[in-house]
Scaffold this active site. Structure first.
Site, PDB file in Angstrom:
ATOM      1  N   CYS A  92      29.915  41.419  37.566  1.00 49.09           N
ATOM      2  CA  CYS A  92      30.398  42.702  37.061  1.00 49.09           C
ATOM      3  C   CYS A  92      30.226  42.729  35.548  1.00 49.09           C
ATOM      4  CB  CYS A  92      31.867  42.921  37.417  1.00 49.09           C
ATOM      5  SG  CYS A  92      32.499  44.553  36.942  1.00 49.09           S
ATOM      6  N   CYS A 128      40.241  39.780  35.614  1.00 46.83           N
ATOM      7  CA  CYS A 128      39.381  39.680  36.795  1.00 46.83           C
ATOM      8  C   CYS A 128      38.425  38.507  36.650  1.00 46.83           C
ATOM      9  CB  CYS A 128      38.596  40.980  36.992  1.00 46.83           C
ATOM     10  SG  CYS A 128      37.496  40.939  38.424  1.00 46.83           S
ATOM     11  N   GLU A 145      31.158  38.402  47.785  1.00 48.03           N
ATOM     12  CA  GLU A 145      32.215  38.179  48.771  1.00 48.03           C
ATOM     13  C   GLU A 145      32.670  39.488  49.406  1.00 48.03           C
ATOM     14  OE1 GLU A 145      34.353  34.082  47.296  1.00 48.03           O
ATOM     15  OE2 GLU A 145      35.153  35.952  46.517  1.00 48.03           O
ATOM     16  N   CYS A 205      43.259  39.803  45.597  1.00 45.99           N
ATOM     17  CA  CYS A 205      42.592  40.683  44.624  1.00 45.99           C
ATOM     18  C   CYS A 205      42.344  39.962  43.310  1.00 45.99           C
ATOM     19  CB  CYS A 205      43.460  41.914  44.390  1.00 45.99           C
ATOM     20  SG  CYS A 205      42.692  43.135  43.327  1.00 45.99           S
ATOM     21  N   CYS A 241      36.834  43.055  32.683  1.00 48.53           N
ATOM     22  CA  CYS A 241      38.296  43.155  32.570  1.00 48.53           C
ATOM     23  C   CYS A 241      38.903  41.766  32.412  1.00 48.53           C
ATOM     24  CB  CYS A 241      38.868  43.849  33.807  1.00 48.53           C
ATOM     25  SG  CYS A 241      38.280  45.538  34.027  1.00 48.53           S
ATOM     26  N   CYS A 299      37.082  44.859  52.451  1.00 49.74           N
ATOM     27  CA  CYS A 299      36.840  44.979  51.013  1.00 49.74           C
ATOM     28  C   CYS A 299      35.394  44.566  50.751  1.00 49.74           C
ATOM     29  CB  CYS A 299      37.817  44.084  50.252  1.00 49.74           C
ATOM     30  SG  CYS A 299      37.663  44.183  48.456  1.00 49.74           S
TER      31      CYS A 299
END
Length: 374
Positions: free
Chosen positions: A112, A119, A92, A345, A116, A105
């Site tokens: 990933c 996230c 994205e 975010c 975390c 962004c």
């Protein structure tokens, strides 16, 4: 015959490629401008290139972006694109318009590996690194789409933040040529101050970036002490806070700004208490030796079920910010954008692979959904 995607090259790489075709160096600059400044993908459009070169390029090269799976336009003007990167993976990109700038962004990985807790991308796991061309394709598409969409020839994207899917510094070899293209006056001409790499704290690569392409740096901090940060950001076990802070101070010697931005996701009852604010002040003062050297960006958490976490209340965020501000630390609270299209975010709108499979079915019918939300 395999063709070369020219989006994979920075100017140095494109120059070497043109020389391999027996062409002079200045042809690379011409080609680079056509691709990035004018958004051209058809070599026949490049009328100041010799016809013989255009014919060579048509036989050996291409300029190919990423297929758009979906496009969503928020009520606040934020636009989110989902791009197909093959094998059931998607990434994205989000465009965030402001009165004085337009920020894109950009993603650096499909998924990933850092994991975390807060996230949603990390919870979906890691598929692969993006190529330089796949990183740049997001900017290439967005910039030239927006010019048409807004009926202007002026540059729309003034800022790029590597804060999309992935840990940029774990895809270093593809990242740096992409950054150089963003900065190059023959391409997008962005200021080093206006290109930001966000990292969860890959210390050795922070040091390398300071030497290879020192753009603005944002560090995903999220906790003021090692035990808590290890719980939220597993990479802290490898690069603990003291080591990370020292790397930030080293980076400042080469950075285009005189501060490092620390991102701090506000989690209800986890890292938002007064004692956490005090510990943060002590951490910053210890490494800055009393001098102002960083900015805190407090980020309202965007909840998703798998995290088991909740967003801090507005009152808790305000109180936390006041403690930091009273201590002389520049502190901002990030304004949430694109909530209605899950573009804020840390968010993803459902499962990316499910959406990619749906898009593949649509592609067989030669349709791509472009969905404005008003």
């Amino acid at each position: 015959m395999t063709t070369t995607n020219l989006l994979n090259f920075d100017l140095q790489g494109l120059t070497a490629y043109c020389e391999s075709l027996g062409e002079k160096r200045f042809r690379a600059t011409q080609l680079y401008r056509w691709i990035h400044q004018r958004g051209a993908s058809d070599f026949d459009q490049m009328t100041d290139l010799a016809k013989s070169l255009r014919e060579k390029l048509k036989g050996q090269a291409q300029i190919v972006g990423l297929p758009v799976i979906t496009q969503h336009i928020s009520q606040d003007g934020t636009i989110k694109w989902l791009f197909d990167v093959g094998d059931g993976n998607a990434v994205e990109s989000v465009f965030i318009p402001e009165d004085d700038r337009g920020t894109l962004c950009v993603s650096s990985q499909a998924g990933c590996a850092v994991g975390c807790r807060f996230c949603s991308t990390g919870h979906q796991g890691f598929s692969r690194n993006l190529t330089t061309g796949e990183i740049l394709a997001q900017l290439w598409f967005a910039e030239h789409f927006l010019r048409k969409h807004l009926h202007t020839e002026e540059r729309i994207i003034t800022n790029v933040v590597m804060m999309g899917m992935g840990e940029p510094l774990q895809n270093y070899s593809a990242l740096v040529p992409a950054l150089r293209t963003m900065l190059d006056d023959h391409a997008y001409g962005l200021s080093r101050r206006r290109v930001t790499v966000s990292t969860s704290g890959v210390v050795p690569m922070m040091d390398r970036l300071s030497q290879d392409c020192a753009v603005a740096l944002a560090v995903s901090l999220h906790a003021p002490n090692d035990p808590l940060r290890e719980n939220l950001v597993p990479l802290n076990k490898k690069y603990p806070l003291d080591e990370l802070m020292q790397a930030c101070i080293r980076y400042l010697e080469f950075a285009p700004r005189d501060f490092i931005t620390f991102e701090y996701c506000m989690l209800d009852g986890v890292n938002d208490q007064p004692e956490h604010a005090q510990q943060l002040i002590e951490l910053i003062r210890k490494h800055g030796k009393g001098k102002p050297w960083c900015k805190l960006n407090l980020i309202p958490f965007n909840p998703f079920p798998a995290s088991g976490l909740l967003r801090s209340s507005n009152a808790a965020v305000a109180a936390f910010a006041k403690v930091l501000g009273d201590a002389g630390i520049v502190t901002t609270v990030r304004k949430t954008r694109g909530d209605d299209i899950d573009a804020a975010c840390g968010q993803l709108a459902g499962d990316v692979k499910d959406r990619t499979r749906a898009a593949e079915r649509m592609a067989k019918q030669r349709t791509i959904p472009l969905t404005p939300i008003s």
